[in-house]
Design an enzyme around this catalytic site. Structure first.
Site, short mmCIF file in Angstrom:
data_model
loop_
_atom_site.label_atom_id
_atom_site.label_comp_id
_atom_site.label_asym_id
_atom_site.label_seq_id
_atom_site.Cartn_x
_atom_site.Cartn_y
_atom_site.Cartn_z
N GLU A 248 0.87 -1.18 0.00
CA GLU A 248 0.00 0.00 0.00
C GLU A 248 0.91 1.22 0.00
O GLU A 248 1.56 1.49 1.01
CB GLU A 248 -0.87 0.00 1.26
CG GLU A 248 -1.93 -1.08 1.28
CD GLU A 248 -2.88 -0.95 0.10
OE1 GLU A 248 -3.30 -1.98 -0.42
OE2 GLU A 248 -3.16 0.19 -0.29
N CYS A 282 -2.46 9.02 2.89
CA CYS A 282 -2.22 8.69 1.48
C CYS A 282 -3.47 8.93 0.64
O CYS A 282 -3.38 8.95 -0.58
CB CYS A 282 -1.80 7.23 1.36
SG CYS A 282 -2.93 6.12 2.17
N GLU A 461 -6.20 -4.50 0.58
CA GLU A 461 -6.48 -4.85 1.98
C GLU A 461 -7.98 -4.72 2.19
O GLU A 461 -8.71 -4.35 1.26
CB GLU A 461 -5.71 -3.89 2.91
CG GLU A 461 -4.19 -4.05 2.80
CD GLU A 461 -3.43 -3.14 3.76
OE1 GLU A 461 -3.67 -1.92 3.73
OE2 GLU A 461 -2.61 -3.66 4.53
O1 TXE Z 1 7.88 5.79 4.56
P1 TXE Z 1 8.83 4.57 4.45
P2 TXE Z 1 8.10 7.05 5.41
C1 TXE Z 1 4.93 8.22 1.76
C2 TXE Z 1 5.01 9.69 2.01
C3 TXE Z 1 6.23 9.83 2.84
C4 TXE Z 1 7.12 8.77 2.23
C5 TXE Z 1 8.17 8.32 3.18
O2 TXE Z 1 5.22 10.37 0.78
O3 TXE Z 1 6.84 11.09 2.72
O4 TXE Z 1 6.24 7.68 1.95
O5 TXE Z 1 7.51 8.10 4.44
C6 TXE Z 1 10.03 0.81 6.79
N1 TXE Z 1 12.73 -2.46 3.89
N2 TXE Z 1 4.04 7.55 2.70
O6 TXE Z 1 9.53 7.40 5.63
O7 TXE Z 1 10.26 4.91 4.43
C7 TXE Z 1 10.10 2.00 7.73
O8 TXE Z 1 10.94 1.74 8.82
C8 TXE Z 1 11.68 -2.67 4.70
C9 TXE Z 1 2.77 7.08 2.22
O9 TXE Z 1 7.28 6.76 6.61
O10 TXE Z 1 8.26 3.85 3.33
C10 TXE Z 1 8.64 2.13 8.13
O11 TXE Z 1 8.32 1.23 9.15
N3 TXE Z 1 11.07 -1.71 5.43
C11 TXE Z 1 2.24 5.98 3.10
C12 TXE Z 1 7.89 1.78 6.84
O12 TXE Z 1 8.83 1.04 6.06
C13 TXE Z 1 11.54 -0.45 5.29
C14 TXE Z 1 2.30 6.33 4.55
C15 TXE Z 1 7.44 3.00 6.04
O13 TXE Z 1 8.58 3.78 5.85
C16 TXE Z 1 12.62 -0.13 4.45
C17 TXE Z 1 3.61 6.79 4.91
C18 TXE Z 1 13.22 -1.20 3.73
N4 TXE Z 1 14.25 -0.99 2.91
C19 TXE Z 1 4.45 7.39 3.98
N5 TXE Z 1 12.84 1.21 4.53
C20 TXE Z 1 0.81 5.61 2.81
N6 TXE Z 1 0.58 4.99 1.66
O14 TXE Z 1 -0.05 5.83 3.65
C21 TXE Z 1 11.92 1.71 5.38
N7 TXE Z 1 11.13 0.72 5.85
#
Ligand code: TXE
Length: 480
Positions: A248, A282, A461
């Site tokens: 997602e 999102c 989901e």
């Molecule tokens: O997301 P991340 P972040 C978008 C929004 C935001 C951007 C980054 O634009 O600015 O994503 O947000 C874990 N392997 N959304 O930093 O980095 C991380 O620890 C496995 C939209 O929060 O994607 C966290 O638990 N896991 C979204 C989770 O991934 C990894 C909501 C999300 O982190 C990883 C939030 C890796 N390599 C942000 N790297 C929505 N769709 O609602 C990080 N994580």
């Protein structure tokens, strides 16, 4: 300084390394707790605990598993105040929002899936005289659940509940930016006597703990919510391992307002769909398209009402917006406002950091921001900003606005405001998104398929989609 602990094999425990990371309160900019800087050794320990717990948990009747999940939901509701306070302190969102949305939804997630498994069924295919087929669904084993910081407990439980309900055991990683309510949930699981190892929560960094979960050979299914680029990283690792994946991801959702809309309803809902949770959902409608005959009237009313929106600390009852989740994120959002100006946009309202007084002076607060005058295909209108920033522009025809709406690499949700039923159905059919709201926004029935197309993700989901994601169907054919 409170030290958050991992929850592995039913026990709260320190990270094996003994190392911790700072956890910030976005409302003040101060470190207020520590989170485990877990690593592969902690994930391995969690996977062993989950594997050991799986046979007994999977063998439980749906009714018994329902009992555990309902007990967790009851405890979440009993602890609503504490959980809401913790959520707002960790994420920066207004307390009234945590109390009204985040925490109640976490309880609903557990309750919904606890009962869904009592109504799920499988198929039978009758071949007459020749044979009979029946399908059974089995839990997969150890599920990896990785969640983001914008709706911490809400999205964390949205994955864990169906995984547990269907008989899987879970190794979960909440965002390192907002770990607190996941920690409090592990205490609730202990209180309700959830069997050891059924749920394991390993705190830490994405590229360490998240990546280890993703690549772990004994975690065959991954459920992830977060950024599109992280989703790509996860898919790169998990796909060649033939893991089942639910991704997602981001969105850049169009909010399309026709001249025949219910003006007041469209206006009041647009304020919410633009700035709720500081624009960190999102599903937020971050690109607003208004049919030309009402463009100026709508734009001016929207700007006037946005100017009145109070930005305040999470305990301020008058605050419509709280703090955004981190300093980095605040700077990222502000950089997009600068980009918008470089691309020719005009900031009609907002665009700046808000400095509160006293203990909140260093918090991460942003003004709700509306920008006009940008082309539909500029970066500001194509990239996910994920903050309280929206763009607004007029359109003349359905074809024109459909072209704008469908022009991004995302396809998560769309909103359409019109009183013309035929047009509503036509637009819904032509919009490239997994979710379309007509004359409403974020009205949610948990039975509905939830997710997007294009780079907004893979899979769905919600409802039976989630139950089927966390189980494998097997068809048995018996010759008569
Ligand atoms: O997301 P991340 P972040 C978008 C929004 C935001 C951007 C980054 O634009 O600015 O994503 O947000 C874990 N392997 N959304 O930093 O980095 C991380 O620890 C496995 C939209 O929060 O994607 C966290 O638990 N896991 C979204 C989770 O991934 C990894 C909501 C999300 O982190 C990883 C939030 C890796 N390599 C942000 N790297 C929505 N769709 O609602 C990080 N994580």
């Amino acid at each position: 300084m409170e030290k958050i602990q991992n929850y592995i094999g039913g026990k709260l425990c320190e990270p094996q390394s003994g190392n911790y990371l700072d956890n910030y309160n976005p409302a003040t900019g101060a470190v207020y707790s520590l989170i485990p800087d877990s690593d592969k050794s902690d994930v391995d320990k969690a996977v062993i605990a989950a594997k050991n717990a799986f046979p007994a948990w999977a063998a439980l009747s749906s009714e018994k598993r329902m009992g555990f999940l309902m007990a967790i939901a009851d405890k979440i509701e009993e602890n609503l105040e504490d959980l809401a306070l913790a959520e707002s302190k960790d994420n920066g969102k207004p307390l009234w929002l945590s109390k009204a949305v985040d925490i109640p939804r976490a309880a609903s997630n557990f309750r919904f899936y606890a009962t869904a498994i009592m109504h799920d069924k499988t198929d039978c295919f009758d071949m007459g005289e020749v044979a009979i087929n029946y399908t059974i669904r089995k839990p997969i084993g150890v599920a990896g659940c990785i969640s983001p910081w914008n709706l911490p407990l809400y999205l964390f439980t949205w994955k864990i509940a169906p995984a547990l309900a269907t008989g899987n055991c879970v190794v979960a990683k909440p965002s390192e930016v907002t770990p607190m309510t996941a920690y409090l949930l592990s205490k609730i699981c202990t209180e309700v006597g959830l069997p050891d190892g059924v749920l394991n929560i390993v705190h830490g960094l994405g590229h360490k703990v998240g990546a280890t979960i993703t690549e772990h050979p004994e975690i065959p299914v991954i459920s992830f919510t977060g950024g599109t680029s992280t989703g790509q990283q996860i898919a790169r690792v998990a796909a060649p391992m033939f893991k089942k994946m639910s991704l997602e991801l981001g969105g850049k959702n169009p909010n399309i307002i026709f001249a025949d809309c219910d003006f007041d309803d469209a206006l009041s809902t647009t304020k919410r769909s633009s700035f709720a949770n500081q624009g960190q959902i999102c599903l937020c409608g971050s690109r607003i398209f208004v049919e030309r005959p009402i463009y100026e009237k709508f734009r001016d009313a929207f700007v006037a009402q946005t100017k009145k929106m109070v930005v305040g600390h999470p305990l301020d009852e008058k605050a419509k917006l709280g703090a955004v989740v981190s300093k980095d994120h605040m700077e990222k959002v502000l950089s997009y406002v600068e980009l918008a100006k470089e691309e020719g946009g005009t900031v009609l309202v907002g665009g700046k950091r808000v400095i509160l007084d006293g203990e909140y002076a260093n918090g991460y607060y942003l003004e709700p921001t509306i920008i006009e005058g940008l082309p539909f295909n500029c970066r500001t209108n194509q990239e996910e900003i994920f903050g309280p920033v929206v763009t607004i522009m007029p359109f003349d025809t359905e074809e024109e606005v459909l072209g704008y709406a469908n022009s991004t690499k995302y396809g998560l949700s769309s909103t359409v405001w019109t009183s013309n039923l035929k047009r509503a159905h036509r637009m819904a059919g032509n919009l490239d998104s997994g979710i379309v709201w007509i004359n409403t926004w974020l009205l949610r029935d948990l039975r509905t398929p939830f997710g997007g197309v294009k780079q907004s993700g893979v899979g769905r989901e919600g409802g039976f989609e989630a139950l089927h994601f966390f189980t494998e169907p097997k068809n048995v054919c018996i010759k008569l």
